[in-house]
Design an enzyme around this catalytic site. Structure first.
Site, PDB file in Angstrom:
ATOM      1  N   GLN A   1       5.571  18.456 -64.105  1.00 13.34           N
ATOM      2  CA  GLN A   1       5.096  19.615 -63.343  1.00 13.34           C
ATOM      3  C   GLN A   1       3.563  19.716 -63.383  1.00 13.34           C
ATOM      4  O   GLN A   1       2.981  20.606 -62.778  1.00 13.34           O
ATOM      5  CB  GLN A   1       5.760  20.930 -63.780  1.00 13.34           C
TER       6      GLN A   1
ATOM      7  N   THR B   1      -0.403  24.399 -37.499  1.00  9.52           N
ATOM      8  CA  THR B   1      -1.608  25.159 -37.171  1.00  9.52           C
ATOM      9  C   THR B   1      -2.492  24.466 -36.148  1.00  9.52           C
ATOM     10  O   THR B   1      -3.062  25.120 -35.272  1.00  9.52           O
ATOM     11  CB  THR B   1      -2.419  25.387 -38.478  1.00  9.52           C
TER      12      THR B   1
ATOM     13  N   ASP C   1       6.489  25.612 -36.719  1.00 11.93           N
ATOM     14  CA  ASP C   1       5.701  25.823 -37.935  1.00 11.93           C
ATOM     15  C   ASP C   1       6.414  24.953 -38.967  1.00 11.93           C
ATOM     16  O   ASP C   1       7.653  25.000 -39.067  1.00 11.93           O
ATOM     17  CB  ASP C   1       5.758  27.311 -38.328  1.00 11.93           C
ATOM     18  N   SER C   2       5.695  24.160 -39.740  1.00 15.67           N
ATOM     19  CA  SER C   2       6.401  23.192 -40.589  1.00 15.67           C
ATOM     20  C   SER C   2       7.236  23.859 -41.679  1.00 15.67           C
ATOM     21  O   SER C   2       8.107  23.233 -42.268  1.00 15.67           O
ATOM     22  CB  SER C   2       5.447  22.159 -41.177  1.00 15.67           C
ATOM     23  N   SER C   3       6.998  25.139 -41.936  1.00 15.49           N
ATOM     24  CA  SER C   3       7.855  25.858 -42.891  1.00 15.49           C
ATOM     25  C   SER C   3       9.272  25.999 -42.334  1.00 15.49           C
ATOM     26  O   SER C   3      10.217  26.245 -43.080  1.00 15.49           O
ATOM     27  CB  SER C   3       7.296  27.262 -43.166  1.00 15.49           C
TER      28      SER C   3
ATOM     29  N   THR D   1       0.777  21.834 -42.102  1.00 14.70           N
ATOM     30  CA  THR D   1       0.415  21.346 -43.435  1.00 14.70           C
ATOM     31  C   THR D   1       1.430  21.730 -44.512  1.00 14.70           C
ATOM     32  O   THR D   1       1.528  21.038 -45.531  1.00 14.70           O
ATOM     33  CB  THR D   1      -0.977  21.873 -43.864  1.00 14.70           C
ATOM     34  N   ASP D   2       2.175  22.833 -44.287  1.00 19.19           N
ATOM     35  CA  ASP D   2       3.025  23.341 -45.377  1.00 19.19           C
ATOM     36  C   ASP D   2       4.028  22.312 -45.886  1.00 19.19           C
ATOM     37  O   ASP D   2       4.254  22.205 -47.087  1.00 19.19           O
ATOM     38  CB  ASP D   2       3.763  24.612 -44.923  1.00 19.19           C
TER      39      ASP D   2
HETATM   40  N1  ASP Z   1       2.399  27.276 -41.595  1.00 19.81           N
HETATM   41  C1  ASP Z   1       1.647  26.190 -41.001  1.00 19.81           C
HETATM   42  C2  ASP Z   1       2.565  24.991 -40.880  1.00 19.81           C
HETATM   43  O1  ASP Z   1       2.840  24.364 -41.857  1.00 19.81           O
HETATM   44  C3  ASP Z   1       0.458  25.866 -41.851  1.00 19.81           C
HETATM   45  C4  ASP Z   1      -0.427  24.772 -41.329  1.00 19.81           C
HETATM   46  O2  ASP Z   1      -0.116  24.021 -40.421  1.00 19.81           O
HETATM   47  O3  ASP Z   1      -1.549  24.634 -41.882  1.00 19.81           O
HETATM   48  O4  ASP Z   1       3.050  24.687 -39.813  1.00 19.81           O
END
Ligand code: ASP
Length: 338
Positions: free
Chosen positions: A274, A13, A58-60, A90-91
């Site tokens: 968990q 992001t 995108d880290s996803s 962040t993901d």
């Molecule tokens: N989908 C974004 C990512 O992980 C979310 C983020 O960066 O906050 O690349």
């Protein structure tokens, strides 16, 4: 002389631009913005160079194979820079932050991962503060380990986990003290840092060859049939998210037998809790002892991210199963409390 930093932009992001299908990474966009920010060019800021991955992700969309170029970039630029800031989505940032300490053997300089919940291009954002403070810490403070900086918190990378999809305070390290706090001043918690044990040896990069590893979260009513499919070949390792202090339904005999058989077959099964906070302690309850008796190993207070990347790492070393099982329970890079 000013400290020199390498900013490694892998995506996320922080550097995204608005597109027709939502926020998306856009090559060159972050650099353009940095060039226009007087605060980044301020004489008190460390000097920097920006390297951008291609493609930006995108880290996803990242996989373990995307961690290697980050480690290699740090290695090949190690002598030239005083610190490294990895700009990352962040993901899956906590996974990368857990893998890098295992991959970068002999690290003596700061490697700080950061990102943001709102892109830098938006008027109201958390990107500016995260970036500036991460750069300040990497340039001016002695934190010779892989850290994650976000919203005033400096965390050990391999203890970090994403706690919130929306709050600026997106990350925490529930089982380990923060390595630092950035409020009106930046305070480093020296006592919590890793001791430097590496000799003056060149930085080594350990490649991960991701084996067939999975995670499975227990839930009331989980059936042996579901678990049986999960444990089927070619599974080599499993992070089992158990209840509380490491418990499972010990009255589910078929489930216990499946776990037992899988362990005997050589699948390395590591239990973590968990719960957001706390550790696995098989001795607390009969329901925990049953898991230990089945051959499951205690992951103590590791996060899921740390346990998973540790299994990737240990399998990549191609050691005997017995050695992998014993190393899982040992503290390698500050990922667990012994
Ligand atoms: N989908 C974004 C990512 O992980 C979310 C983020 O960066 O906050 O690349």
């Amino acid at each position: 002389m000013k400290p020199r930093l390498l900013l490694i932009h892998v995506g996320g992001t922080i550097g995204m631009a608005a597109g027709s299908r939502g926020f998306m990474p856009q090559p060159g966009f972050l650099l353009e913005q940095l060039d226009r920010m007087p605060e980044i060019q301020h004489p008190e800021m460390p000097s920097y160079e920006l390297m951008e991955s291609s493609p930006l992700l995108d880290s996803s969309n990242m996989t373990p194979s995307d961690w290697l170029p980050i480690a290699q970039t740090i290695q090949s630029n190690y002598a030239e820079f005083d610190g490294f800031v990895v700009l990352h989505g962040t993901d899956t940032m906590a996974y990368t932050a857990s893998a890098l300490p295992l991959m970068l053997r002999g690290l003596r300089k700061p490697v700080i991962l950061t990102g943001s919940q709102i892109p830098l291009c938006q008027i109201r954002n958390d990107a500016r503060e995260n970036l500036i403070t991460a750069m300040m810490i990497a340039g001016y403070y002695r934190v010779p380990e892989v850290c994650l900086y976000f919203a005033g918190r400096l965390l050990r990378g391999c203890r970090s986990t994403k706690m919130s999809a929306h709050r600026f305070e997106a990350f925490d390290s529930p089982n380990y003290p923060w390595l630092g706090v950035a409020g009106t001043s930046i305070e480093i918690n020296e006592a919590a840092l890793l001791p430097i044990t590496w000799d003056e040896q060149p930085l080594q990069v350990q490649r991960l060859t991701p084996p067939n590893i999975g995670t499975l979260r227990l839930f009331p009513g989980i059936t042996a049939a579901v678990v049986e499919h999960f444990l089927d070949q070619p599974l080599e390792g499993l992070v089992l998210e158990a209840y509380g202090s490491g418990n499972l339904p010990s009255n589910n005999r078929p489930l216990l037998e499946l776990l037992d058989r899988a362990c005997q077959r050589g699948v390395v099964i590591v239990a973590v809790t968990q719960c957001g906070h706390g550790k696995v302690c098989f001795g607390d309850y009969e329901t925990g002892r049953a898991m230990g008796d089945a051959g499951v190993i205690s992951g103590r207070d590791m996060t899921v991210e740390a346990a998973l990347t540790k299994l990737f790492y240990l399998h990549s070393l191609q050691r005997e199963k017995a050695e992998i099982r014993s190393l899982v329970e040992q503290n390698l890079v500050g990922e667990l409390s012994e």
